[in-house]
Design a protein around this motif. Structure first.
Motif, PDB file in Angstrom:
ATOM      1  N   GLU A  80      28.992  44.800  46.482  1.00 36.50           N
ATOM      2  CA  GLU A  80      29.535  46.548  46.833  1.00 36.50           C
ATOM      3  C   GLU A  80      30.667  45.716  46.622  1.00 36.50           C
ATOM      4  O   GLU A  80      31.496  44.534  46.471  1.00 36.50           O
ATOM      5  CB  GLU A  80      28.803  45.832  48.603  1.00 36.50           C
ATOM      6  CG  GLU A  80      28.369  46.393  48.950  1.00 36.50           C
ATOM      7  CD  GLU A  80      28.011  47.033  49.703  1.00 36.50           C
ATOM      8  OE1 GLU A  80      28.881  47.495  50.340  1.00 36.50           O
ATOM      9  OE2 GLU A  80      27.226  47.470  49.858  1.00 36.50           O
ATOM     10  N   GLY A  81      32.320  46.562  47.078  1.00 36.92           N
ATOM     11  CA  GLY A  81      33.898  46.744  46.985  1.00 36.92           C
ATOM     12  C   GLY A  81      33.707  46.638  45.705  1.00 36.92           C
ATOM     13  O   GLY A  81      33.359  47.059  44.312  1.00 36.92           O
ATOM     14  N   THR A  82      35.093  45.670  45.152  1.00 38.77           N
ATOM     15  CA  THR A  82      35.809  46.095  43.577  1.00 38.77           C
ATOM     16  C   THR A  82      37.100  44.577  43.835  1.00 38.77           C
ATOM     17  O   THR A  82      36.544  44.097  44.288  1.00 38.77           O
ATOM     18  CB  THR A  82      37.040  47.208  43.479  1.00 38.77           C
ATOM     19  OG1 THR A  82      38.164  46.724  43.996  1.00 38.77           O
ATOM     20  CG2 THR A  82      36.320  48.755  43.638  1.00 38.77           C
ATOM     21  N   TYR A  83      36.230  44.795  42.294  1.00 41.63           N
ATOM     22  CA  TYR A  83      36.534  43.332  41.004  1.00 41.63           C
ATOM     23  C   TYR A  83      38.509  43.085  41.827  1.00 41.63           C
ATOM     24  O   TYR A  83      39.476  43.547  41.614  1.00 41.63           O
ATOM     25  CB  TYR A  83      36.820  43.424  40.191  1.00 41.63           C
ATOM     26  CG  TYR A  83      37.367  42.006  39.680  1.00 41.63           C
ATOM     27  CD1 TYR A  83      36.370  41.277  39.450  1.00 41.63           C
ATOM     28  CD2 TYR A  83      38.794  41.874  39.269  1.00 41.63           C
ATOM     29  CE1 TYR A  83      37.005  39.356  38.789  1.00 41.63           C
ATOM     30  CE2 TYR A  83      39.407  40.579  38.190  1.00 41.63           C
ATOM     31  CZ  TYR A  83      38.697  39.030  37.686  1.00 41.63           C
ATOM     32  OH  TYR A  83      38.864  37.999  38.326  1.00 41.63           O
ATOM     33  N   PRO A  84      39.215  42.243  41.902  1.00 41.75           N
ATOM     34  CA  PRO A  84      38.189  40.616  42.492  1.00 41.75           C
ATOM     35  C   PRO A  84      37.433  40.563  44.049  1.00 41.75           C
ATOM     36  O   PRO A  84      36.781  39.210  43.812  1.00 41.75           O
ATOM     37  CB  PRO A  84      39.015  39.885  42.504  1.00 41.75           C
ATOM     38  CG  PRO A  84      40.233  40.349  42.906  1.00 41.75           C
ATOM     39  CD  PRO A  84      40.296  41.466  42.777  1.00 41.75           C
ATOM     40  N   GLU A  85      37.041  41.083  44.372  1.00 38.10           N
ATOM     41  CA  GLU A  85      36.615  41.598  45.767  1.00 38.10           C
ATOM     42  C   GLU A  85      35.192  41.513  45.796  1.00 38.10           C
ATOM     43  O   GLU A  85      35.215  42.648  46.874  1.00 38.10           O
ATOM     44  CB  GLU A  85      37.421  42.382  47.003  1.00 38.10           C
ATOM     45  CG  GLU A  85      38.976  41.849  47.385  1.00 38.10           C
ATOM     46  CD  GLU A  85      39.403  40.532  47.953  1.00 38.10           C
ATOM     47  OE1 GLU A  85      39.013  39.834  49.224  1.00 38.10           O
ATOM     48  OE2 GLU A  85      40.265  40.061  47.226  1.00 38.10           O
ATOM     49  N   LEU A  86      34.168  41.744  45.065  1.00 38.13           N
ATOM     50  CA  LEU A  86      32.861  41.879  44.986  1.00 38.13           C
ATOM     51  C   LEU A  86      32.073  40.830  45.687  1.00 38.13           C
ATOM     52  O   LEU A  86      32.241  39.864  45.913  1.00 38.13           O
ATOM     53  CB  LEU A  86      32.812  41.971  43.467  1.00 38.13           C
ATOM     54  CG  LEU A  86      33.257  42.414  42.516  1.00 38.13           C
ATOM     55  CD1 LEU A  86      32.984  41.815  41.728  1.00 38.13           C
ATOM     56  CD2 LEU A  86      33.052  44.239  42.538  1.00 38.13           C
ATOM     57  N   ARG A  87      31.132  41.774  46.565  1.00 32.01           N
ATOM     58  CA  ARG A  87      29.836  40.812  47.348  1.00 32.01           C
ATOM     59  C   ARG A  87      28.896  41.577  47.392  1.00 32.01           C
ATOM     60  O   ARG A  87      28.986  42.299  47.263  1.00 32.01           O
ATOM     61  CB  ARG A  87      30.735  40.697  48.496  1.00 32.01           C
ATOM     62  CG  ARG A  87      29.454  40.762  49.944  1.00 32.01           C
ATOM     63  CD  ARG A  87      30.173  40.967  51.383  1.00 32.01           C
ATOM     64  NE  ARG A  87      28.197  41.030  51.937  1.00 32.01           N
ATOM     65  CZ  ARG A  87      28.101  40.316  52.877  1.00 32.01           C
ATOM     66  NH1 ARG A  87      29.741  39.497  53.017  1.00 32.01           N
ATOM     67  NH2 ARG A  87      27.521  40.034  53.395  1.00 32.01           N
ATOM     68  N   GLU A  88      27.615  40.417  47.439  1.00 30.29           N
ATOM     69  CA  GLU A  88      26.608  41.034  47.065  1.00 30.29           C
ATOM     70  C   GLU A  88      26.123  40.638  47.695  1.00 30.29           C
ATOM     71  O   GLU A  88      25.957  39.662  48.694  1.00 30.29           O
ATOM     72  CB  GLU A  88      25.772  39.989  45.757  1.00 30.29           C
ATOM     73  CG  GLU A  88      24.408  40.020  44.720  1.00 30.29           C
ATOM     74  CD  GLU A  88      23.753  40.057  43.761  1.00 30.29           C
ATOM     75  OE1 GLU A  88      24.662  38.366  43.349  1.00 30.29           O
ATOM     76  OE2 GLU A  88      23.132  40.690  43.175  1.00 30.29           O
ATOM     77  N   ASP A  89      25.152  42.103  48.508  1.00 29.97           N
ATOM     78  CA  ASP A  89      24.314  41.937  49.179  1.00 29.97           C
ATOM     79  C   ASP A  89      22.391  41.435  48.656  1.00 29.97           C
ATOM     80  O   ASP A  89      22.522  42.147  47.512  1.00 29.97           O
ATOM     81  CB  ASP A  89      23.987  43.200  49.998  1.00 29.97           C
ATOM     82  CG  ASP A  89      25.517  43.080  50.925  1.00 29.97           C
ATOM     83  OD1 ASP A  89      25.984  42.471  51.162  1.00 29.97           O
ATOM     84  OD2 ASP A  89      26.417  43.975  51.173  1.00 29.97           O
ATOM     85  N   SER A  90      21.841  40.968  49.277  1.00 32.22           N
ATOM     86  CA  SER A  90      20.775  40.802  49.256  1.00 32.22           C
ATOM     87  C   SER A  90      19.942  41.078  50.103  1.00 32.22           C
ATOM     88  O   SER A  90      20.323  40.516  51.540  1.00 32.22           O
ATOM     89  CB  SER A  90      20.660  39.352  48.784  1.00 32.22           C
ATOM     90  OG  SER A  90      21.288  39.139  47.077  1.00 32.22           O
ATOM     91  N   TRP A  91      18.817  41.093  49.814  1.00 29.65           N
ATOM     92  CA  TRP A  91      17.274  41.560  50.758  1.00 29.65           C
ATOM     93  C   TRP A  91      16.461  41.211  50.692  1.00 29.65           C
ATOM     94  O   TRP A  91      16.195  41.893  49.414  1.00 29.65           O
ATOM     95  CB  TRP A  91      17.776  42.874  52.009  1.00 29.65           C
ATOM     96  CG  TRP A  91      17.726  44.407  50.545  1.00 29.65           C
ATOM     97  CD1 TRP A  91      16.821  44.419  50.672  1.00 29.65           C
ATOM     98  CD2 TRP A  91      18.524  44.981  50.174  1.00 29.65           C
ATOM     99  NE1 TRP A  91      17.191  45.988  49.592  1.00 29.65           N
ATOM    100  CE2 TRP A  91      18.241  45.589  49.399  1.00 29.65           C
ATOM    101  CE3 TRP A  91      19.739  44.659  50.026  1.00 29.65           C
ATOM    102  CZ2 TRP A  91      19.333  46.353  49.077  1.00 29.65           C
ATOM    103  CZ3 TRP A  91      20.927  45.084  49.199  1.00 29.65           C
ATOM    104  CH2 TRP A  91      20.320  46.388  48.591  1.00 29.65           C
ATOM    105  N   VAL A  92      15.604  40.962  51.409  1.00 24.94           N
ATOM    106  CA  VAL A  92      13.823  41.229  51.185  1.00 24.94           C
ATOM    107  C   VAL A  92      12.936  42.266  51.255  1.00 24.94           C
ATOM    108  O   VAL A  92      13.278  43.202  52.487  1.00 24.94           O
ATOM    109  CB  VAL A  92      13.434  40.396  51.565  1.00 24.94           C
ATOM    110  CG1 VAL A  92      13.389  39.237  50.884  1.00 24.94           C
ATOM    111  CG2 VAL A  92      13.257  40.237  53.330  1.00 24.94           C
TER     112      VAL A  92
END
Length: 184
Positions: free
Chosen positions: A51-63
């Motif tokens: 999510e987001g754009t560089y340099p403000e990236l965030r990775e969401d993970s889920w099961v």
């Protein structure tokens, strides 16, 4: 019908896959001598999204696991009544004795979570650790979650707990028994 559920807190899941390992070991669904990475059976998978754009990236993970659907498309597809929804828990179960291995349930599952045992010719999937749950225990994936991203209980109680913690349900991801929540 009581509906037992797992709540996945997307703010806490780090995608470590400890739940996958514990699930495989508990259900003995891995052939340690012959299975190769990428070809191993699993009842749980971890997905992620940037999510987001560089340099403000965030990775969401889920099961992702069996959603124990309200209308149960896999059970409707089974001509042999091998798949049922337990009226006491809301857990969808596959009776391996009745399963003929036709694969119709696998085709109809919208979440692609039903596995097939080629050697013994039957379908199998997450049953929320029914063997543990009926004895008052939690599913192993919940027990081993390192970040407490997973919690287990009755759906309505989990939703009240989420609301009390300032979480909102992600409706487009959540189904009958698997609830995904995130900070409001």
């Amino acid at each position: 019908m009581r509906q037992l559920s797992i709540m996945v807190d997307l703010d806490r899941c780090i995608g470590c896959k400890t739940c996958i390992v514990a699930c495989r070991n508990h259900h003995n669904i891995i052939d340690h001598e012959n299975d190769q990475p990428g070809a191993m059976a699993n009842y749980i998978r971890v997905e992620s999204k940037l999510e987001g754009t560089y340099p403000e990236l965030r990775e969401d993970s889920w099961v992702v696991m069996c959603q124990h659907c309200k209308k149960v498309p896999c059970a409707k597809a089974c001509e042999y009544d091998a798949i049922t929804k337990d009226p006491q828990t809301g857990i969808v179960l596959i009776d391996q004795e009745k399963c003929t291995g036709c694969g119709e349930c696998i085709e109809k599952c919208p979440y692609n979570v039903i596995q097939f045992n080629k050697e013994d010719n039957y379908a199998h999937k997450c049953n929320l650790c029914y063997d543990r749950v009926i004895h008052g225990l939690t599913p192993v994936c919940v027990d081993v979650c390192l970040t407490d991203a997973l919690s287990f209980g009755e759906k309505e109680i989990l939703l009240m707990q989420a609301e009390a913690r300032g979480k909102k349900m992600i409706k487009k991801m959540s189904t009958q028994s698997i609830i995904y929540v995130k900070n409001a």
